[in-house]
Design an enzyme around this catalytic site. Structure first.
Site, PDB file in Angstrom:
ATOM      1  N   ASP A   1      -0.503  -0.672  13.036  1.00  0.00           N
ATOM      2  CA  ASP A   1      -0.002  -1.968  12.565  1.00  0.00           C
ATOM      3  C   ASP A   1       0.216  -2.963  13.706  1.00  0.00           C
ATOM      4  OD1 ASP A   1      -0.067  -1.123   9.949  1.00  0.00           O
ATOM      5  OD2 ASP A   1       2.005  -0.429   9.949  1.00  0.00           O
TER       6      ASP A   1
ATOM      7  N   GLY B   1       0.833  -1.211   0.000  1.00  0.00           N
ATOM      8  CA  GLY B   1       0.000   0.000   0.000  1.00  0.00           C
ATOM      9  C   GLY B   1       0.861   1.252   0.000  1.00  0.00           C
TER      10      GLY B   1
HETATM   11  C1  S3P Z   1       2.268   3.288   6.431  1.00  0.00           C
HETATM   12  C2  S3P Z   1       1.171   3.857   6.976  1.00  0.00           C
HETATM   13  C3  S3P Z   1       0.086   3.094   7.613  1.00  0.00           C
HETATM   14  C4  S3P Z   1       0.488   1.667   7.937  1.00  0.00           C
HETATM   15  C5  S3P Z   1       1.252   1.039   6.829  1.00  0.00           C
HETATM   16  C6  S3P Z   1       2.492   1.844   6.487  1.00  0.00           C
HETATM   17  C7  S3P Z   1       3.268   4.153   5.797  1.00  0.00           C
HETATM   18  O1  S3P Z   1      -1.002   3.121   6.751  1.00  0.00           O
HETATM   19  O2  S3P Z   1      -0.642   0.885   8.248  1.00  0.00           O
HETATM   20  O3  S3P Z   1       1.651  -0.278   7.214  1.00  0.00           O
HETATM   21  O4  S3P Z   1       4.399   3.713   5.585  1.00  0.00           O
HETATM   22  O5  S3P Z   1       2.922   5.312   5.511  1.00  0.00           O
HETATM   23  P1  S3P Z   1      -2.051   4.343   6.816  1.00  0.00           P
HETATM   24  O6  S3P Z   1      -1.353   5.493   7.419  1.00  0.00           O
HETATM   25  O7  S3P Z   1      -2.491   4.618   5.449  1.00  0.00           O
HETATM   26  O8  S3P Z   1      -3.121   3.842   7.740  1.00  0.00           O
END
Ligand code: S3P
Length: 426
Positions: A312, A93
């Site tokens: 997380d 993501g």
């Molecule tokens: C992350 C932000 C988080 C987290 C992901 C890593 C990042 O997601 O859950 O594992 O590196 O910016 P969100 O901030 O979109 O919830």
């Protein structure tokens, strides 16, 4: 592949978990946007970070990844080339959302996609604000990857985010490098590694409470960037050493950015014995060593601004809560349903299978304490953090716990089982 875990009688040792995944993505992206050679020391070597490396290489950056030193020959903010193929963010993501901010500002067409899980995760949260900056971006039903970017000229914008998401915030700040005068207002603080790194590399960025503004920047400095050990990886061992009796564990050089240390604060308020030592900074990120001793925990209520700080770590905190005295309620956590898998459902399903009393709500989990866990056969749901959380549960369960499909741990922490074994052996 499956792994079998037996009840542990004691954990002990000193170790350093792999480099922080969030900071690794940002270091690579910023180094690729910088002009000249950057050195990244201690980069996380895991599938998610490899996805970012491959995408940046497809955009023309030269990344040479060694065990401890990764060199990046950056092309400059406007130096990327049109990729010859569809960019593949795999399961990550962070890769797709952060790179979308960069792709939106390019003078060429590009496409980015990911695996089955990533293609089901919400992208309207970046599509809509990027469009408001003038990006020509489209996705499946305007909601999902693959995402297609047509050449666009971005314009300044003010974004008021509805959810605290560092991925969305970082996407928009990176787009701001092309648009100029871009402001993001968060409902609650999310991890701020992008802000810290852009500032470290000389980008004009200002932070005022929950409001972050970035200006146009056509030159990012190339630097040496040291990556702290990942607190989200360390979290599995923090919980393990807390709930397995007679344990003592030292974790070295852990990233202690206050937007990430919710796991330590929550465990401490549950009664855990955690001491921070040797506190210092690496490229403006707080780091230190973390000493954990086993302790009796008590249940608590966790909600509001704490949630983005433990986003997380919630599955493994739920495992800790089963060993605490009394009930733990984790609420305001709807975002968990949109991670690599629906982490509320996965956590509740697995803990129920182990014999725990736990209830799910749309945005919450209610976990009863003092539970004895039964070893059994559990699914990882293809989610690295679920696999590792239930390996920790297996350490306090009676009998043997089998976790299926543990290859997914390579997404963030390929060395997890090897490091865990070293602690069990002392
Ligand atoms: C992350 C932000 C988080 C987290 C992901 C890593 C990042 O997601 O859950 O594992 O590196 O910016 P969100 O901030 O979109 O919830």
């Amino acid at each position: 592949m499956n792994v079998q875990i037996k009840k542990a009688h004691r954990l002990s040792g000193t170790l350093q978990v792999p480099g922080d995944k969030s900071i690794s993505h940002r270091a690579l992206i910023c180094a690729a946007l910088a002009k000249g050679r950057s050195h990244i020391l201690g980069l996380a070597h895991c599938e998610d970070v490899n996805s970012t490396i491959r995408c940046l290489q497809d955009l023309g950056a030269i990344v040479i990844s060694g065990k401890t030193d990764t060199t990046v020959e950056g092309k400059g903010v406007l130096g990327f080339k049109k990729p010859a193929k569809i960019l593949d963010a795999g399961n990550s993501g962070t890769t797709i959302r952060l790179l979308s901010g960069v792709l939106a500002g390019q003078p060429f067409e590009s496409q980015i996609t990911g695996d089955d899980s990533l293609r089901q995760r919400p992208m309207a949260r970046i599509i809509e604000p990027l469009r408001s900056m003038g990006a020509q971006i489209s996705g499946v039903d305007d909601q999902f990857a693959p995402l297609l970017f047509k050449p666009s000229t971005l314009k300044p914008a003010l974004h008021r985010l509805k959810i605290a998401s560092a991925q969305v915030k970082s996407c928009l700040l990176l787009a701001g490098l092309y648009a100029g005068a871009t402001t993001v207002i968060e409902p609650a603080p999310s991890r701020n590694h992008t802000e810290i790194m852009l500032d470290y590399l000389g980008v004009p960025i200002t932070v005022n409470g929950n409001m972050i503004s970035v200006r146009k920047c056509d030159r990012i400095q190339s630097e040496i960037i040291r990556i702290p050990a990942d607190i989200s990886a360390a979290a599995f061992f923090m919980v393990a050493a807390t709930i397995v009796p007679d344990s003592e564990l030292m974790l070295k050089n852990v990233g202690l950015n206050p937007t990430r240390t919710g796991i330590i604060d929550v465990l401490k308020s549950m009664g855990a014995q955690i001491r921070l030592q040797n506190l210092r900074k690496w490229n403006n990120e707080n780091i230190g060593d973390v000493l954990i001793r086993s302790s009796r925990l008590k249940g608590i209520k966790i909600s509001g601004e704490t949630i983005p700080r433990i986003i997380d770590e919630i599955p493994v905190l739920a495992v800790a809560a089963t060993q605490a005295e009394g009930e733990t309620i984790i609420s305001d956590a709807r975002e968990l349903r949109f991670k690599e898998t629906d982490r509320i459902s996965a956590t509740v399903e697995n803990l129920t299978k182990m014999g725990c009393a736990i209830e799910a709500r749309s945005d919450a989990m209610i976990i009863q304490g003092n539970q004895s866990l039964n070893g059994c056969s559990l699914m990882s749901f293809g989610d690295h953090r679920i696999a590792m959380s239930f390996a920790v549960a297996g350490l306090v369960a009676d009998g043997t716990t089998t976790i299926w499909n543990v290859e997914c741990c390579h997404i963030s922490f390929p060395e997890f089982f090897e490091q865990l074994r070293s602690l069990v052996d002392g």
